[in-house]
Write a protein that holds these residues in place. Sequence first.
Motif, PDB file in Angstrom:
ATOM      1  N   VAL A 163       0.806  -1.224   0.000  1.00 45.49           N
ATOM      2  CA  VAL A 163       0.000   0.000   0.000  1.00 45.49           C
ATOM      3  C   VAL A 163       0.842   1.279   0.000  1.00 45.49           C
ATOM      4  O   VAL A 163       0.589   2.197  -0.802  1.00 45.49           O
ATOM      5  N   PRO A 164       1.875   1.401   0.867  1.00 47.36           N
ATOM      6  CA  PRO A 164       2.672   2.640   0.827  1.00 47.36           C
ATOM      7  C   PRO A 164       3.328   2.889  -0.531  1.00 47.36           C
ATOM      8  O   PRO A 164       3.356   4.027  -1.019  1.00 47.36           O
ATOM      9  N   PHE A 165       3.846   1.837  -1.139  1.00 45.74           N
ATOM     10  CA  PHE A 165       4.476   1.978  -2.457  1.00 45.74           C
ATOM     11  C   PHE A 165       3.436   2.337  -3.519  1.00 45.74           C
ATOM     12  O   PHE A 165       3.707   3.114  -4.435  1.00 45.74           O
ATOM     13  N   LEU A 166       2.237   1.765  -3.374  1.00 51.95           N
ATOM     14  CA  LEU A 166       1.173   2.026  -4.339  1.00 51.95           C
ATOM     15  C   LEU A 166       0.742   3.493  -4.283  1.00 51.95           C
ATOM     16  O   LEU A 166       0.529   4.138  -5.319  1.00 51.95           O
ATOM     17  N   VAL A 167       0.615   4.016  -3.060  1.00 51.18           N
ATOM     18  CA  VAL A 167       0.254   5.431  -2.901  1.00 51.18           C
ATOM     19  C   VAL A 167       1.356   6.322  -3.464  1.00 51.18           C
ATOM     20  O   VAL A 167       1.092   7.291  -4.193  1.00 51.18           O
ATOM     21  N   TRP A 168       2.584   6.001  -3.134  1.00 50.47           N
ATOM     22  CA  TRP A 168       3.740   6.747  -3.663  1.00 50.47           C
ATOM     23  C   TRP A 168       3.727   6.743  -5.187  1.00 50.47           C
ATOM     24  O   TRP A 168       3.915   7.774  -5.839  1.00 50.47           O
ATOM     25  N   GLY A 169       3.480   5.565  -5.746  1.00 49.98           N
ATOM     26  CA  GLY A 169       3.452   5.458  -7.202  1.00 49.98           C
ATOM     27  C   GLY A 169       2.378   6.314  -7.833  1.00 49.98           C
ATOM     28  O   GLY A 169       2.586   6.927  -8.888  1.00 49.98           O
ATOM     29  N   GLY A 170       1.205   6.386  -7.189  1.00 50.62           N
ATOM     30  CA  GLY A 170       0.141   7.200  -7.717  1.00 50.62           C
ATOM     31  C   GLY A 170       0.461   8.684  -7.689  1.00 50.62           C
ATOM     32  O   GLY A 170       0.051   9.442  -8.577  1.00 50.62           O
ATOM     33  N   LEU A 171       1.206   9.099  -6.670  1.00 57.88           N
ATOM     34  CA  LEU A 171       1.556  10.517  -6.538  1.00 57.88           C
ATOM     35  C   LEU A 171       2.572  10.972  -7.580  1.00 57.88           C
ATOM     36  O   LEU A 171       2.563  12.136  -7.998  1.00 57.88           O
ATOM     37  N   VAL A 172       3.460  10.063  -7.999  1.00 55.24           N
ATOM     38  CA  VAL A 172       4.539  10.472  -8.913  1.00 55.24           C
ATOM     39  C   VAL A 172       4.321   9.984 -10.345  1.00 55.24           C
ATOM     40  O   VAL A 172       5.088  10.336 -11.235  1.00 55.24           O
ATOM     41  N   LEU A 173       3.284   9.182 -10.578  1.00 57.74           N
ATOM     42  CA  LEU A 173       3.045   8.647 -11.912  1.00 57.74           C
ATOM     43  C   LEU A 173       2.872   9.766 -12.939  1.00 57.74           C
ATOM     44  O   LEU A 173       2.117  10.715 -12.720  1.00 57.74           O
ATOM     45  N   ALA A 174       3.577   9.643 -14.049  1.00 59.33           N
ATOM     46  CA  ALA A 174       3.549  10.624 -15.141  1.00 59.33           C
ATOM     47  C   ALA A 174       4.125  11.972 -14.723  1.00 59.33           C
ATOM     48  O   ALA A 174       3.997  12.957 -15.443  1.00 59.33           O
ATOM     49  N   ARG A 175       4.770  11.994 -13.554  1.00 60.15           N
ATOM     50  CA  ARG A 175       5.456  13.210 -13.105  1.00 60.15           C
ATOM     51  C   ARG A 175       6.958  12.981 -12.981  1.00 60.15           C
ATOM     52  O   ARG A 175       7.716  13.926 -12.849  1.00 60.15           O
ATOM     53  N   GLN A 176       7.380  11.717 -12.956  1.00 57.86           N
ATOM     54  CA  GLN A 176       8.799  11.374 -12.951  1.00 57.86           C
ATOM     55  C   GLN A 176       9.014  10.176 -13.868  1.00 57.86           C
ATOM     56  O   GLN A 176       8.076   9.421 -14.151  1.00 57.86           O
ATOM     57  N   ARG A 177      10.226  10.005 -14.337  1.00 54.88           N
ATOM     58  CA  ARG A 177      10.512   8.925 -15.287  1.00 54.88           C
ATOM     59  C   ARG A 177      10.584   7.566 -14.598  1.00 54.88           C
ATOM     60  O   ARG A 177      10.154   6.564 -15.150  1.00 54.88           O
ATOM     61  N   SER A 178      11.149   7.538 -13.410  1.00 58.03           N
ATOM     62  CA  SER A 178      11.377   6.255 -12.754  1.00 58.03           C
ATOM     63  C   SER A 178      10.069   5.617 -12.285  1.00 58.03           C
ATOM     64  O   SER A 178       9.290   6.245 -11.563  1.00 58.03           O
ATOM     65  N   PRO A 179       9.825   4.359 -12.671  1.00 57.26           N
ATOM     66  CA  PRO A 179       8.635   3.655 -12.208  1.00 57.26           C
ATOM     67  C   PRO A 179       8.870   2.878 -10.913  1.00 57.26           C
ATOM     68  O   PRO A 179       8.081   1.991 -10.566  1.00 57.26           O
ATOM     69  N   LEU A 180       9.926   3.213 -10.191  1.00 63.96           N
ATOM     70  CA  LEU A 180      10.325   2.451  -9.002  1.00 63.96           C
ATOM     71  C   LEU A 180       9.185   2.206  -8.022  1.00 63.96           C
ATOM     72  O   LEU A 180       9.008   1.075  -7.562  1.00 63.96           O
ATOM     73  N   PRO A 181       8.383   3.213  -7.623  1.00 62.99           N
ATOM     74  CA  PRO A 181       7.342   2.948  -6.626  1.00 62.99           C
ATOM     75  C   PRO A 181       6.355   1.872  -7.062  1.00 62.99           C
ATOM     76  O   PRO A 181       5.999   0.988  -6.267  1.00 62.99           O
ATOM     77  N   ALA A 182       5.907   1.923  -8.319  1.00 60.61           N
ATOM     78  CA  ALA A 182       4.952   0.924  -8.804  1.00 60.61           C
ATOM     79  C   ALA A 182       5.596  -0.456  -8.872  1.00 60.61           C
ATOM     80  O   ALA A 182       4.946  -1.471  -8.588  1.00 60.61           O
ATOM     81  N   VAL A 183       6.859  -0.495  -9.246  1.00 62.93           N
ATOM     82  CA  VAL A 183       7.578  -1.771  -9.286  1.00 62.93           C
ATOM     83  C   VAL A 183       7.664  -2.362  -7.882  1.00 62.93           C
ATOM     84  O   VAL A 183       7.435  -3.564  -7.675  1.00 62.93           O
ATOM     85  N   LEU A 184       7.985  -1.528  -6.906  1.00 63.87           N
ATOM     86  CA  LEU A 184       8.087  -1.999  -5.524  1.00 63.87           C
ATOM     87  C   LEU A 184       6.741  -2.509  -5.016  1.00 63.87           C
ATOM     88  O   LEU A 184       6.688  -3.500  -4.263  1.00 63.87           O
ATOM     89  N   SER A 185       5.652  -1.849  -5.406  1.00 65.22           N
ATOM     90  CA  SER A 185       4.333  -2.312  -4.958  1.00 65.22           C
ATOM     91  C   SER A 185       4.044  -3.704  -5.503  1.00 65.22           C
ATOM     92  O   SER A 185       3.562  -4.581  -4.775  1.00 65.22           O
ATOM     93  N   MET A 186       4.341  -3.930  -6.776  1.00 71.02           N
ATOM     94  CA  MET A 186       4.090  -5.226  -7.380  1.00 71.02           C
ATOM     95  C   MET A 186       4.979  -6.311  -6.780  1.00 71.02           C
ATOM     96  O   MET A 186       4.506  -7.393  -6.385  1.00 71.02           O
ATOM     97  N   VAL A 187       6.266  -6.035  -6.669  1.00 70.98           N
ATOM     98  CA  VAL A 187       7.205  -7.039  -6.173  1.00 70.98           C
ATOM     99  C   VAL A 187       6.962  -7.346  -4.704  1.00 70.98           C
ATOM    100  O   VAL A 187       7.009  -8.510  -4.280  1.00 70.98           O
ATOM    101  N   SER A 188       6.696  -6.316  -3.900  1.00 72.03           N
ATOM    102  CA  SER A 188       6.469  -6.551  -2.475  1.00 72.03           C
ATOM    103  C   SER A 188       5.231  -7.401  -2.247  1.00 72.03           C
ATOM    104  O   SER A 188       5.212  -8.258  -1.352  1.00 72.03           O
ATOM    105  N   LEU A 189       4.179  -7.186  -3.050  1.00 73.72           N
ATOM    106  CA  LEU A 189       2.993  -8.028  -2.917  1.00 73.72           C
ATOM    107  C   LEU A 189       3.296  -9.458  -3.339  1.00 73.72           C
ATOM    108  O   LEU A 189       2.849 -10.410  -2.686  1.00 73.72           O
ATOM    109  N   ALA A 190       4.060  -9.626  -4.421  1.00 73.65           N
ATOM    110  CA  ALA A 190       4.412 -10.973  -4.873  1.00 73.65           C
ATOM    111  C   ALA A 190       5.163 -11.734  -3.786  1.00 73.65           C
ATOM    112  O   ALA A 190       4.870 -12.897  -3.501  1.00 73.65           O
ATOM    113  N   VAL A 191       6.118 -11.069  -3.157  1.00 77.65           N
ATOM    114  CA  VAL A 191       6.899 -11.710  -2.095  1.00 77.65           C
ATOM    115  C   VAL A 191       6.019 -12.015  -0.891  1.00 77.65           C
ATOM    116  O   VAL A 191       6.005 -13.145  -0.364  1.00 77.65           O
TER     117      VAL A 191
END
Length: 314
Positions: free
Chosen positions: A269-297
Amino acid sequence: MELSRTARTRSPRLWALWAAARPSQVALVLLLYLLGVGMARAGSPVATSGGEVVPGAITLGALTLLPTTVAIHYANEYADADTDRLTGRTPFSGGSGALVETGLPRAFLGRALVVTLVVAVVTSSGAVLAGLDVTAMGLLSVILVSGVAYSLPPVALVRRGVGELVNATLGGLLLPLYGASVVSSPTPAAALAVVPFTLLVGCNLLATHWPDREADAAVGKRTLAVRWSPRRIRRVYVLLAVVAGGVTAGLWTAGLLPAAVVLAHVVPVPFLVWGGLVLARQRSPLPAVLSMVSLAVAETVAWWWIGGAGALPP
């Protein structure tokens, strides 16, 4: 970094084959495979049986999955050679850069793709003869065909605005179900159980395609990041995240997700919220990647823990 540079200089072809296979993504694929195995190991309601798992079946299923995964990655690298030359890569987007870094022709990966496809087909056939479930092989065949069609013409689904849907379905839904099928017959509840993760894969794809939008547009690759405005991309991202949370709650209420798995869905959830705040505002997709990987783990650990406990909690 220095070791990678040395390997690239001394053995450019071997390095290109390794880099284009995308080892980090192969590791994630194996993790999602184990997620499915863990679900089947837990048993009802997501699989017809649970408990002990034959190690040989898990190993055979993983070995059969590897050439299919590499073939799909080679197909993507081959198809995206032009895009990769135009875009600035991040650790999570822009391809491996194998052809760009080595100067090797696209045909090199084309030949590697053909060989890997042959290996994938032969390995799958051998796995069936060795006793691996036919349903599992059917799922793996769908993953292989759809994964190649995602990138390569004449289908090239990623260029037609449906690539994100196909990618999320393959990685978020069918791949865990393949892992479950290797061990036991999955029930419809197993497919429902990974819907929230599939939706987060969709969020991740919106973020990872964003940095490549200009290069993709230049070569006619019409991803959603190319087709949609930043505002619409952010809205769909939020919608997917909210629906994922709603589905998780609904499955828990219906008794299809145990408490441990529900708690695992809180981790990203924290990574997902972070990703939503920066999506299309920064190049790095790191927050969304972390949300997906952390849930998988977290989800994989939760299902394996439940299987180890011997039964699903009430």
